[in-house]
Write an enzyme that holds these catalytic residues in place. Structure first.
Site, PDB file in Angstrom:
ATOM      1  N   TYR A 105       0.880  -1.097   0.091  1.00 47.29           N
ATOM      2  CA  TYR A 105      -0.101  -0.074  -0.081  1.00 47.29           C
ATOM      3  C   TYR A 105       1.013   1.224   0.059  1.00 47.29           C
ATOM      4  O   TYR A 105       1.821   1.219   0.609  1.00 47.29           O
ATOM      5  CB  TYR A 105      -0.931  -0.104   1.176  1.00 47.29           C
ATOM      6  CG  TYR A 105      -1.866   1.071   1.174  1.00 47.29           C
ATOM      7  CD1 TYR A 105      -2.941   1.070   0.452  1.00 47.29           C
ATOM      8  CD2 TYR A 105      -1.501   2.176   2.139  1.00 47.29           C
ATOM      9  CE1 TYR A 105      -3.892   2.205   0.783  1.00 47.29           C
ATOM     10  CE2 TYR A 105      -2.384   3.468   2.077  1.00 47.29           C
ATOM     11  CZ  TYR A 105      -3.513   3.437   1.296  1.00 47.29           C
ATOM     12  OH  TYR A 105      -4.180   4.426   1.391  1.00 47.29           O
ATOM     13  N   TRP A 119       1.106   5.699  -1.597  1.00 52.87           N
ATOM     14  CA  TRP A 119       0.739   6.678  -2.494  1.00 52.87           C
ATOM     15  C   TRP A 119       1.617   6.888  -3.550  1.00 52.87           C
ATOM     16  O   TRP A 119       1.507   7.577  -4.695  1.00 52.87           O
ATOM     17  CB  TRP A 119       0.400   8.240  -1.766  1.00 52.87           C
ATOM     18  CG  TRP A 119      -0.900   8.522  -1.612  1.00 52.87           C
ATOM     19  CD1 TRP A 119      -1.552   7.668  -0.755  1.00 52.87           C
ATOM     20  CD2 TRP A 119      -1.783   9.381  -2.089  1.00 52.87           C
ATOM     21  NE1 TRP A 119      -2.805   7.771  -0.636  1.00 52.87           N
ATOM     22  CE2 TRP A 119      -2.909   9.062  -1.584  1.00 52.87           C
ATOM     23  CE3 TRP A 119      -1.331  10.587  -2.929  1.00 52.87           C
ATOM     24  CZ2 TRP A 119      -4.040   9.961  -1.838  1.00 52.87           C
ATOM     25  CZ3 TRP A 119      -2.541  11.158  -3.163  1.00 52.87           C
ATOM     26  CH2 TRP A 119      -3.729  11.054  -2.685  1.00 52.87           C
TER      27      TRP A 119
HETATM   28  P1  PGD Z   1       3.649   8.091   2.026  1.00 55.29           P
HETATM   29  O1  PGD Z   1       4.177   8.696   3.014  1.00 55.29           O
HETATM   30  O2  PGD Z   1       2.746   8.778   0.633  1.00 55.29           O
HETATM   31  O3  PGD Z   1       2.361   7.227   2.887  1.00 55.29           O
HETATM   32  O4  PGD Z   1       0.489   6.131   3.747  1.00 55.29           O
HETATM   33  P2  PGD Z   1       1.644   5.983   2.443  1.00 55.29           P
HETATM   34  O5  PGD Z   1       2.229   4.776   2.835  1.00 55.29           O
HETATM   35  O6  PGD Z   1       0.904   6.255   1.245  1.00 55.29           O
HETATM   36  O7  PGD Z   1       4.316   6.908   1.377  1.00 55.29           O
HETATM   37  C1  PGD Z   1       4.777   6.806  -0.107  1.00 55.29           C
HETATM   38  C2  PGD Z   1       6.212   6.358  -0.211  1.00 55.29           C
HETATM   39  O8  PGD Z   1       6.522   6.033  -1.578  1.00 55.29           O
HETATM   40  C3  PGD Z   1       7.168   7.232   0.275  1.00 55.29           C
HETATM   41  O9  PGD Z   1       8.199   6.797   1.222  1.00 55.29           O
HETATM   42  C4  PGD Z   1       7.925   7.695  -0.761  1.00 55.29           C
HETATM   43  O10 PGD Z   1       9.309   8.010  -0.556  1.00 55.29           O
HETATM   44  C5  PGD Z   1       7.663   6.436  -1.736  1.00 55.29           C
HETATM   45  N1  PGD Z   1       7.827   6.737  -3.201  1.00 55.29           N
HETATM   46  C6  PGD Z   1       7.489   7.754  -3.700  1.00 55.29           C
HETATM   47  N2  PGD Z   1       7.838   7.757  -5.352  1.00 55.29           N
HETATM   48  C7  PGD Z   1       8.128   6.442  -5.504  1.00 55.29           C
HETATM   49  C8  PGD Z   1       8.705   5.841  -6.409  1.00 55.29           C
HETATM   50  O11 PGD Z   1       8.450   6.333  -7.479  1.00 55.29           O
HETATM   51  N3  PGD Z   1       8.971   4.541  -6.249  1.00 55.29           N
HETATM   52  C9  PGD Z   1       9.164   4.238  -5.151  1.00 55.29           C
HETATM   53  N4  PGD Z   1       9.679   2.872  -4.862  1.00 55.29           N
HETATM   54  N5  PGD Z   1       8.905   4.590  -4.136  1.00 55.29           N
HETATM   55  C10 PGD Z   1       8.385   6.004  -3.913  1.00 55.29           C
HETATM   56  C11 PGD Z   1      -0.593   6.971   3.595  1.00 55.29           C
HETATM   57  C12 PGD Z   1      -1.749   6.540   4.379  1.00 55.29           C
HETATM   58  O12 PGD Z   1      -1.521   6.819   5.981  1.00 55.29           O
HETATM   59  C13 PGD Z   1      -3.044   7.210   4.153  1.00 55.29           C
HETATM   60  S1  PGD Z   1      -3.436   7.264   2.608  1.00 55.29           S
HETATM   61  C14 PGD Z   1      -3.801   7.520   5.119  1.00 55.29           C
HETATM   62  S2  PGD Z   1      -5.314   8.327   4.819  1.00 55.29           S
HETATM   63  C15 PGD Z   1      -3.596   7.195   6.488  1.00 55.29           C
HETATM   64  N6  PGD Z   1      -3.930   8.226   7.491  1.00 55.29           N
HETATM   65  C16 PGD Z   1      -3.460   8.322   8.670  1.00 55.29           C
HETATM   66  C17 PGD Z   1      -4.065   9.182   9.601  1.00 55.29           C
HETATM   67  O13 PGD Z   1      -5.210  10.078   9.342  1.00 55.29           O
HETATM   68  N7  PGD Z   1      -3.750   8.759  10.962  1.00 55.29           N
HETATM   69  C18 PGD Z   1      -2.834   7.978  11.377  1.00 55.29           C
HETATM   70  N8  PGD Z   1      -2.468   7.904  12.612  1.00 55.29           N
HETATM   71  N9  PGD Z   1      -2.175   7.239  10.374  1.00 55.29           N
HETATM   72  C19 PGD Z   1      -2.574   7.094   9.106  1.00 55.29           C
HETATM   73  N10 PGD Z   1      -2.008   6.617   8.087  1.00 55.29           N
HETATM   74  C20 PGD Z   1      -2.413   6.333   6.657  1.00 55.29           C
END
Ligand code: PGD
Length: 769
Positions: free
Chosen positions: A116, A118
């Protein structure tokens, strides 16, 4: 623009989830300019310049020493070990061998590839699509995950009660309608701009602030129900009802009760468009349990006076009311209930299907809600078919790893957790998104192998056995597209890859070669050829609709393409209102289900057959007297580019900022700017406190996204010195129905941190040898 030597600097188009922009490198520095037509550009773009060449980037492939020396197997040293650099060919050979071993011994069911996250905006290099395509086409399938951390509860309950979840959020009440028609916007959990400023795939026009301002100027009243005043922008001029977190269902019940006893409910609407009202009404009026759900009942639960509740109910009658419920409310225990009850409130007011009225579930939660849809499809990388078929609800990952073979309930089924040997992650950060991180560490210690593609040393990468350096979006070509933004963007390469980083696509292609399935994965295309191939679908659809349809080369040279959009027609609920027999909703009855036979038939007490107030298990008490709201951050997307300038600049004393009411602070001898320790039975973290009257007393707010930074990684429950609230949150599903993430809300105690301040090391690369 020119540089010091007078040569012209070329700004090239690019896109991110938080905005379309153009960028150039001048004298080694990255310059970023928002899209000129964006009325309200997102400051998150300023995380890019410092991040591009930051030492937190992963420069070369790395293998954890313990895994290299002892081979695959459960190991509690994950996250505590050092790394050994390795050449690409050698690491790919090693990983290819491990993938073959797993496939031969355990089959695809031994791999969790839910992965999972983004990742980045471009639709081809979208890491989720890449990893799923790789596992499907070159490996033979994998254990997947379903639903999201964003809307885990809502996406499961909505099809039973209202219809199609995607339509509800993306083809319903728009910002245009709010600006033109709404008299009252009653926003449970608010509609914080920081959330709407982001849209998966990119966004060229941030319209929400302007729409709220326009509605306000026309005389629309915004009413914010929630513990944080900042959850609606100043432009909305909102009245603030600061309820106790997690009590919105009780408040809505009391509003409906007040309307019903005053005879102000829309009987005709309820009869014609809904099923199950009589059943629900018995509960509402207390005929089922002896307790009327009136304002006096709700007052102590919600912390809102009975008089305020009654006045609010009366003000809603006879006006064009839009009820909105933020995603945040369903990211909590019994998160299904506020989603359902919001629909019942809107139905009671008889407003569903009217322009600017009814139920705008999750309006403002993300940038592609409340907008017109594009009339042509965009590029999407086909992921192939997962022949394995097993899955878990996404937020149950730690449960699965810790309890193989255990039974659990989900969506009316009793399912069994599989035994996972290898976890493969690309484009997500479980040490950001999951709850109870100390438990997650234990879960990850159970597997044989953890593989991570990352552009930076997130805690997830630090806990991996094999870390493969991925390029950042700026280092590759792609196409930016979001279903509800009219601009499709030719994302040009801005910079060369950092260190030895490679595109996820190239990494998977090289692995597929080692598994003997390269052709199945690549179909013989280079990245550029894939972009041309994926673009063709949009080009053809444009041509079929008689719209200008530039070929790929022309699109690429122009840098973007404005797409036609569908009319703002109110979606299925408008059509349903106009003629419920001709346009039934895709619910079991074709109507809005206030009582659901299907949900009731599942027999799960944690999600009964109609919306109800189900008191949470976790409430403030001795040892943890405060609520903690762990919401989305304003200075980065989730944990992405936390090491960028914009995110770093907003921290205080290097730590994430927690908001607290002065009354709670005074009671604990805490002053503004102090470093505090937040703790509960699961863990502890530090944060720097900001005192504000814009938060309900008894509540602390700490956004997610500060990278997990254990003071002593060898500890089982280390102090996170940086301020990641997920060391405190509880790893439990919303209910047996949806098993969604409940990370939004927990309970904690806070104290002034008096010791020597530990350094922040989250952005330093790990030890290597
Ligand atoms: P990001 O920080 O967007 O978080 O969780 P998610 O795991 O989506 O992580 C994306 C990762 O992908 C980053 O580490 C980035 O460096 C890496 N990345 C970016 N581009 C690339 C690429 O091209 N290739 C590769 N291999 N990596 C890449 C988000 C999730 O967290 C979401 S959507 C929600 S809504 C939730 N919200 C909450 C919340 O409200 N409260 C709590 N306590 N926890 C939550 N967690 C959830």
């Amino acid at each position: 623009m020119s540089n010091e030597t007078g040569s012209k600097i070329e700004f090239r188009p690019h896109s991110s989830h938080w905005g379309v922009f153009s960028a150039a490198i001048r004298d080694g520095e990255l310059l970023v300019r928002p899209h000129p037509a964006d009325p309200d550009p997102n400051d998150l773009l300023q995380n890019f310049p410092a991040a591009l060449r930051h030492p937190a980037r992963v420069a070369q492939p790395m293998v954890r020493r313990g895994w290299l020396e002892r081979g695959p197997g459960p190991d509690s040293r994950r996250g505590r070990d050092e790394f050994v650099p390795m050449a690409w060919d050698a690491v790919l050979d090693l990983l290819g061998q491990e993938l073959r071993r797993i496939r031969e011994r355990y089959g695809p069911g031994g791999v969790f590839g839910g992965s999972y996250g983004w990742s980045s905006a471009g639709r081809f290099h979208h890491a989720q699509s890449q990893i799923h395509r790789f596992l499907n086409t070159a490996f033979g399938g994998y254990v997947a995950s379903v639903n999201s951390y964003s809307s885990g509860a809502a996406s499961v309950i909505v099809p039973y009660i209202l219809g199609n979840y995607e339509e509800l959020t993306k083809h319903n009440v728009t910002w245009e309608q709010v600006a033109a028609h709404s008299d009252v916007v009653l926003a449970f959990g608010g509609m914080a701009l920081k959330n709407a400023m982001v849209a998966g795939g990119g966004i060229s026009e941030h319209v929400e602030r302007g729409a709220m301002q326009a509605a306000r100027d026309r005389g629309c009243d915004f009413i914010l129900v929630g513990p944080l005043r900042s959850d609606l922008p100043e432009e909305a001029g909102a009245e603030w009802i600061a309820n106790i977190p997690g009590t919105d269902t009780a408040l809505m019940l009391a509003l409906v009760h007040t309307l019903v006893v005053a005879g102000l409910h829309d009987r005709e609407f309820l009869d014609r468009y809904t099923v199950g009202w009589p059943n629900f009404e018995r509960y509402l009026l207390g005929k089922a349990d002896g307790q009327p759900k009136d304002a006096d009942w709700a007052a102590p639960i919600t912390g809102v006076s009975a008089e305020t509740i009654r006045n609010l109910a009366r003000r809603l009658h006879g006006r064009r009311v839009l009820v909105t419920v933020a995603h945040a409310l369903q990211r909590a225990e019994h998160g299904e209930q506020p989603v359902w009850m919001g629909a019942v409130l809107a139905a009671t007011l008889g407003q569903i299907g009217l322009p600017g009225g009814g139920y705008g579930y999750a309006l403002g939660a993300i940038g592609y809600y409340g907008r017109r849809a594009n009339a042509v499809p965009g590029p999407t990388l086909p992921q192939g078919r997962n022949r394995h078929g097993n899955f878990i609800p996404v937020a149950r990952i730690a449960d699965m790893l810790l309890n193989p073979g255990a039974e659990y309930r989900y969506n009316g089924q009793t399912r069994t957790y599989p035994e996972i040997r290898l976890v493969y992650w690309a484009g997500g950060n479980p040490f950001h998104h999951h709850q109870d991180l100390n438990r997650l560490r234990q879960a990850f210690a159970r597997v044989d192998t953890l593989v991570v593609h990352e552009l930076a040393w997130t805690a997830t990468a630090r806990h991996a056995d094999i870390v493969l350096p991925a390029t950042m979006t700026l280092e590759r070509e792609d196409i930016g597209y979001s279903s509800h933004d009219p601009l499709m963007v030719a994302m040009h390469r801005i910079a060369e890859p950092y260190g030895e980083a490679r595109d996820d696509y190239d990494i998977f292609a090289a692995l597929a070669r080692r598994l003997g399935s390269e052709e199945a994965f690549t179909e013989g295309r280079s990245s550029r050829e894939w972009l041309r191939h994926l673009y063709a679908r949009t080009e053809q659809a444009l041509r079929e609709q008689g719209c200008p349809a530039p070929d790929f080369e022309a699109f690429w040279a122009a840098g973007s393409l404005r797409l036609p959009q569908a009319p703002d027609d109110g979606g299925p609920w408008r059509a349903f209102r106009e003629d419920p027999d001709a346009n039934p909703l895709p619910t079991p009855s074709g109507r809005i289900e206030i009582f659901s036979e299907t949900v009731a038939g599942f027999g799960d007490a944690s999600c009964p057959g109609h919306p109800a107030w189900l008191p949470p298990e976790e409430v403030p008490g001795p040892g943890a007297p405060l609520h903690l709201v762990a919401n989305q951050p304003a200075t980065r997307l989730h944990s992405q580019l936390d090491f960028g300038d914009h995110s770093s600049a907003a921290k205080r004393r290097g730590r994430e900022v927690a908001a607290m009411h002065p009354v709670d602070a005074a009671a604990r001898g805490i002053a503004d700017g102090d470093v505090i320790r937040l703790f509960n039975v699961r863990g502890a973290c530090l944060a720097t406190v900001r005192l504000t009257a814009g938060i309900r007393p008894g509540v602390v707010q700490l956004p997610t996204g500060a990278w997990y930074d254990p003071e002593d990684p060898q500890d089982d429950r280390p102090l996170c010195v940086h301020g990641n609230p997920n060391v405190l949150t509880r790893d439990a599903g919303t209910s047996a129905l949806a098993q969604g993430c409940t990370g939004q809300l927990t309970v904690v105690e806070a104290e002034r941190f008096a010791g020597n301040l530990p350094p922040i090391r989250a952005f330093e690369p790990p030890l290597t040898s």
